[in-house]
Scaffold this motif. Structure first.
Motif, PDB file in Angstrom:
ATOM      1  N   ILE A 154      40.539  42.129  35.290  1.00 23.91           N
ATOM      2  CA  ILE A 154      40.782  40.913  36.062  1.00 23.91           C
ATOM      3  C   ILE A 154      42.080  40.325  35.531  1.00 23.91           C
ATOM      4  O   ILE A 154      42.154  39.904  34.377  1.00 23.91           O
ATOM      5  CB  ILE A 154      39.615  39.922  35.893  1.00 23.91           C
ATOM      6  CG1 ILE A 154      38.313  40.578  36.380  1.00 23.91           C
ATOM      7  CG2 ILE A 154      39.904  38.625  36.641  1.00 23.91           C
ATOM      8  CD1 ILE A 154      37.069  39.863  35.937  1.00 23.91           C
ATOM      9  N   ARG A 155      43.107  40.317  36.361  1.00 23.51           N
ATOM     10  CA  ARG A 155      44.426  39.857  35.940  1.00 23.51           C
ATOM     11  C   ARG A 155      44.725  38.472  36.507  1.00 23.51           C
ATOM     12  O   ARG A 155      44.779  38.302  37.714  1.00 23.51           O
ATOM     13  CB  ARG A 155      45.499  40.834  36.385  1.00 23.51           C
ATOM     14  CG  ARG A 155      45.343  42.216  35.787  1.00 23.51           C
ATOM     15  CD  ARG A 155      46.457  43.142  36.264  1.00 23.51           C
ATOM     16  NE  ARG A 155      46.225  44.502  35.890  1.00 23.51           N
ATOM     17  CZ  ARG A 155      46.469  45.019  34.688  1.00 23.51           C
ATOM     18  NH1 ARG A 155      46.955  44.261  33.747  1.00 23.51           N
ATOM     19  NH2 ARG A 155      46.236  46.285  34.439  1.00 23.51           N
ATOM     20  N   VAL A 156      44.924  37.523  35.597  1.00 22.18           N
ATOM     21  CA  VAL A 156      45.310  36.163  35.989  1.00 22.18           C
ATOM     22  C   VAL A 156      46.832  36.144  35.875  1.00 22.18           C
ATOM     23  O   VAL A 156      47.380  36.100  34.778  1.00 22.18           O
ATOM     24  CB  VAL A 156      44.646  35.123  35.053  1.00 22.18           C
ATOM     25  CG1 VAL A 156      45.084  33.722  35.415  1.00 22.18           C
ATOM     26  CG2 VAL A 156      43.126  35.269  35.103  1.00 22.18           C
ATOM     27  N   GLU A 157      47.521  36.224  37.052  1.00 21.54           N
ATOM     28  CA  GLU A 157      48.968  36.439  37.030  1.00 21.54           C
ATOM     29  C   GLU A 157      49.789  35.376  37.758  1.00 21.54           C
ATOM     30  O   GLU A 157      50.775  34.888  37.235  1.00 21.54           O
ATOM     31  CB  GLU A 157      49.303  37.800  37.657  1.00 21.54           C
ATOM     32  CG  GLU A 157      48.726  38.962  36.885  1.00 21.54           C
ATOM     33  CD  GLU A 157      49.015  40.299  37.555  1.00 21.54           C
ATOM     34  OE1 GLU A 157      49.589  41.154  36.868  1.00 21.54           O
ATOM     35  OE2 GLU A 157      48.676  40.480  38.743  1.00 21.54           O
ATOM     36  N   THR A 158      49.427  35.065  38.988  1.00 21.83           N
ATOM     37  CA  THR A 158      50.276  34.190  39.798  1.00 21.83           C
ATOM     38  C   THR A 158      50.009  32.718  39.510  1.00 21.83           C
ATOM     39  O   THR A 158      49.021  32.368  38.853  1.00 21.83           O
ATOM     40  CB  THR A 158      50.065  34.450  41.304  1.00 21.83           C
ATOM     41  OG1 THR A 158      48.766  33.964  41.667  1.00 21.83           O
ATOM     42  CG2 THR A 158      50.186  35.931  41.643  1.00 21.83           C
ATOM     43  N   ASN A 159      50.861  31.851  40.037  1.00 20.73           N
ATOM     44  CA  ASN A 159      50.672  30.405  39.871  1.00 20.73           C
ATOM     45  C   ASN A 159      49.391  29.920  40.538  1.00 20.73           C
ATOM     46  O   ASN A 159      48.838  28.895  40.140  1.00 20.73           O
ATOM     47  CB  ASN A 159      51.871  29.637  40.427  1.00 20.73           C
ATOM     48  CG  ASN A 159      53.057  29.726  39.502  1.00 20.73           C
ATOM     49  OD1 ASN A 159      52.920  29.888  38.297  1.00 20.73           O
ATOM     50  ND2 ASN A 159      54.251  29.624  40.070  1.00 20.73           N
ATOM     51  N   GLU A 160      48.931  30.621  41.560  1.00 26.64           N
ATOM     52  CA  GLU A 160      47.687  30.250  42.229  1.00 26.64           C
ATOM     53  C   GLU A 160      46.462  30.660  41.418  1.00 26.64           C
ATOM     54  O   GLU A 160      45.385  30.111  41.597  1.00 26.64           O
ATOM     55  CB  GLU A 160      47.601  30.874  43.625  1.00 26.64           C
ATOM     56  CG  GLU A 160      48.599  30.309  44.616  1.00 26.64           C
ATOM     57  CD  GLU A 160      50.000  30.891  44.448  1.00 26.64           C
ATOM     58  OE1 GLU A 160      50.137  32.059  44.052  1.00 26.64           O
ATOM     59  OE2 GLU A 160      50.968  30.145  44.699  1.00 26.64           O
ATOM     60  N   ASP A 161      46.603  31.643  40.544  1.00 27.06           N
ATOM     61  CA  ASP A 161      45.502  32.110  39.699  1.00 27.06           C
ATOM     62  C   ASP A 161      45.237  31.095  38.593  1.00 27.06           C
ATOM     63  O   ASP A 161      46.140  30.360  38.184  1.00 27.06           O
ATOM     64  CB  ASP A 161      45.850  33.450  39.051  1.00 27.06           C
ATOM     65  CG  ASP A 161      46.018  34.580  40.054  1.00 27.06           C
ATOM     66  OD1 ASP A 161      45.649  34.400  41.228  1.00 27.06           O
ATOM     67  OD2 ASP A 161      46.522  35.641  39.649  1.00 27.06           O
TER      68      ASP A 161
END
Length: 118
Positions: free
Chosen positions: A4-11
């Motif tokens: 589970i990758r928390v990457e973008t500004n929305e994440d």
């Protein structure tokens, strides 16, 4: 689930009560705090041009949450939230922050039930 990758500004990644919430690509994954098996900080030799440090949270059953240190949730999750709920090895966090090589720093590992009983 798996990685589970928390990457973008929305994440986002946060601890609310006894639950870890990882929101990524419009999906929300929720894990119990007690399911955390171990946490490591991974460093690379890619800096300073790229973010070269990240946190991996192993929540069991082959599920691992990844977040890089330049993500907006990284510091608050590690220091203000999960760092207050679990006994993090801050000496290892400091070592990771100053590392310029490919390394893995174990900052938390769940104790076996047998070890805690004795």
């Amino acid at each position: 689930m798996g990685k589970i990758r928390v990457e973008t500004n929305e994440d986002s990644l946060f601890l609310e009560g006894e639950k870890i919430h990882a929101v990524t690509a419009g999906e929300e994954y929720i894990f119990d705090l007690e399911d955390v098996v171990k946490m490591v900080i991974l460093t690379t030799d890619m800096g300073p041009m790229y973010c070269d440090m990240g946190l991996a949270v192993d929540v069991g059953n082959g599920n691992v949450i990844f977040i890089m240190s330049d993500h907006r949730c990284y510091k608050s999750f590690l220091f203000d939230q999960i760092g207050k709920a679990l006994p993090i090895d801050y000496q290892k966090v400091i070592e990771a922050a100053s590392c310029i090589d490919n390394q893995v720093f174990l900052i938390y590992e769940k104790k076996n039930q047998e070890e805690t009983a004795s």
